[in-house]
Design a protein around this motif. Structure first.
Motif, PDB file in Angstrom:
ATOM      1  N   LEU A   3       0.846  -1.189   0.000  1.00  0.00           N
ATOM      2  CA  LEU A   3       0.000   0.000   0.000  1.00  0.00           C
ATOM      3  C   LEU A   3       0.878   1.234   0.000  1.00  0.00           C
ATOM      4  CD1 LEU A   3      -2.653  -1.049   2.692  1.00  0.00           C
ATOM      5  CD2 LEU A   3      -2.678  -1.460   0.227  1.00  0.00           C
ATOM      6  N   GLN A   4       0.578   2.140  -0.883  1.00  0.00           N
ATOM      7  CA  GLN A   4       1.339   3.380  -0.997  1.00  0.00           C
ATOM      8  C   GLN A   4       0.433   4.548  -0.668  1.00  0.00           C
ATOM      9  OE1 GLN A   4       4.742   3.784  -1.838  1.00  0.00           O
ATOM     10  NE2 GLN A   4       4.308   5.877  -1.145  1.00  0.00           N
ATOM     11  N   ALA A   5       0.725   5.212   0.453  1.00  0.00           N
ATOM     12  CA  ALA A   5      -0.068   6.368   0.860  1.00  0.00           C
ATOM     13  C   ALA A   5       0.591   7.642   0.364  1.00  0.00           C
ATOM     14  CB  ALA A   5      -0.195   6.406   2.373  1.00  0.00           C
ATOM     15  N   SER A   6      -0.232   8.605   0.017  1.00  0.00           N
ATOM     16  CA  SER A   6       0.275   9.889  -0.450  1.00  0.00           C
ATOM     17  C   SER A   6      -0.715  10.987  -0.100  1.00  0.00           C
ATOM     18  CB  SER A   6       0.504   9.848  -1.960  1.00  0.00           C
ATOM     19  OG  SER A   6      -0.709   9.590  -2.639  1.00  0.00           O
ATOM     20  N   SER A  20      -4.487   9.632  -0.298  1.00  0.00           N
ATOM     21  CA  SER A  20      -4.795   8.496  -1.162  1.00  0.00           C
ATOM     22  C   SER A  20      -3.941   7.316  -0.744  1.00  0.00           C
ATOM     23  CB  SER A  20      -4.506   8.832  -2.626  1.00  0.00           C
ATOM     24  OG  SER A  20      -5.267   9.919  -3.072  1.00  0.00           O
ATOM     25  N   CYS A  21      -4.485   6.155  -0.895  1.00  0.00           N
ATOM     26  CA  CYS A  21      -3.740   4.927  -0.610  1.00  0.00           C
ATOM     27  C   CYS A  21      -4.017   3.956  -1.748  1.00  0.00           C
ATOM     28  CB  CYS A  21      -4.179   4.343   0.729  1.00  0.00           C
ATOM     29  SG  CYS A  21      -3.381   2.778   1.136  1.00  0.00           S
ATOM     30  N   TRP A  35      -8.325   4.221   7.531  1.00  0.00           N
ATOM     31  CA  TRP A  35      -7.226   5.145   7.820  1.00  0.00           C
ATOM     32  C   TRP A  35      -7.063   5.239   9.330  1.00  0.00           C
ATOM     33  CZ3 TRP A  35      -3.912   7.235   4.359  1.00  0.00           C
ATOM     34  CH2 TRP A  35      -4.289   7.215   3.014  1.00  0.00           C
ATOM     35  N   TYR A  93      -1.889   6.298   8.424  1.00  0.00           N
ATOM     36  CA  TYR A  93      -1.646   4.989   7.845  1.00  0.00           C
ATOM     37  C   TYR A  93      -2.930   4.445   7.218  1.00  0.00           C
ATOM     38  CZ  TYR A  93       2.481   5.006  10.895  1.00  0.00           C
ATOM     39  OH  TYR A  93       3.653   5.326  11.530  1.00  0.00           O
ATOM     40  N   CYS A  94      -2.799   3.826   6.073  1.00  0.00           N
ATOM     41  CA  CYS A  94      -3.961   3.159   5.486  1.00  0.00           C
ATOM     42  C   CYS A  94      -3.886   1.664   5.788  1.00  0.00           C
ATOM     43  CB  CYS A  94      -4.051   3.413   3.989  1.00  0.00           C
ATOM     44  SG  CYS A  94      -2.621   2.900   3.026  1.00  0.00           S
ATOM     45  N   TRP A 104      -0.877  -2.939   5.717  1.00  0.00           N
ATOM     46  CA  TRP A 104      -0.702  -1.543   6.154  1.00  0.00           C
ATOM     47  C   TRP A 104       0.227  -0.804   5.210  1.00  0.00           C
ATOM     48  CZ3 TRP A 104      -3.129   0.663  10.362  1.00  0.00           C
ATOM     49  CH2 TRP A 104      -3.810  -0.226  11.205  1.00  0.00           C
ATOM     50  N   GLY A 105      -0.080   0.471   5.003  1.00  0.00           N
ATOM     51  CA  GLY A 105       0.813   1.325   4.248  1.00  0.00           C
ATOM     52  C   GLY A 105       1.919   1.849   5.145  1.00  0.00           C
ATOM     53  N   THR A 108       1.878   8.411   5.931  1.00  0.00           N
ATOM     54  CA  THR A 108       2.181   9.712   5.342  1.00  0.00           C
ATOM     55  C   THR A 108       1.960  10.772   6.418  1.00  0.00           C
ATOM     56  OG1 THR A 108       1.706  11.218   3.479  1.00  0.00           O
ATOM     57  CG2 THR A 108      -0.168  10.010   4.401  1.00  0.00           C
TER      58      THR A 108
END
Length: 114
Positions: A3-6, A20-21, A35, A93-94, A104-105, A108
């Motif tokens: 998972l990539q959070a931004s 966004s995740c 989240w 965290y997502c 889990w991400g 961010t």
């Protein structure tokens, strides 16, 4: 699944960023998505969660300010944040989970300046 959070960064009080995740592969429609956040010196806490049924759950501190949504086609979960205050400063965290799967991400950081 990775998972990539931004979407984090420095925001002024009252700002409205959207996190966004994005998942590295498709997510089944039975997945719950959420989240969480961890402020300095505090434990990680739930911010918002959207269940596979479409139901949602929010922390009292963010109700009527934050909105969680999802796009299964793109395997993305969003967190729209409005009316931010310094108390919202945290690493966000997502999380995506279904069955025995729990991902889990990396988090961010959202910093709200007064």
């Amino acid at each position: 699944v990775q998972l990539q959070a931004s979407g984090g960064g420095l925001v002024h009080t009252g700002g409205s960023p959207r996190l966004s995740c994005t998942a590295s592969r498709s997510i089944p429609k039975v997945a719950d998505m959420g989240w969480y956040r961890q402020a300095p010196g505090k434990q990680r806490e739930l911010v918002a969660r959207i269940y596979w049924t479409g139901g949602t759950n929010y922390a009292d501190s963010v109700k009527n300010r934050f909105t969680i949504s999802r796009d299964y086609e793109k395997s993305i979960v969003y967190l729209q944040m409005n009316s931010l205050t310094p108390a919202d400063t945290a690493v966000y965290y997502c999380n995506i989970a279904w069955g025995l799967n729990d991902y889990w991400g990396q988090g961010t950081l959202v910093t709200v300046s007064s």
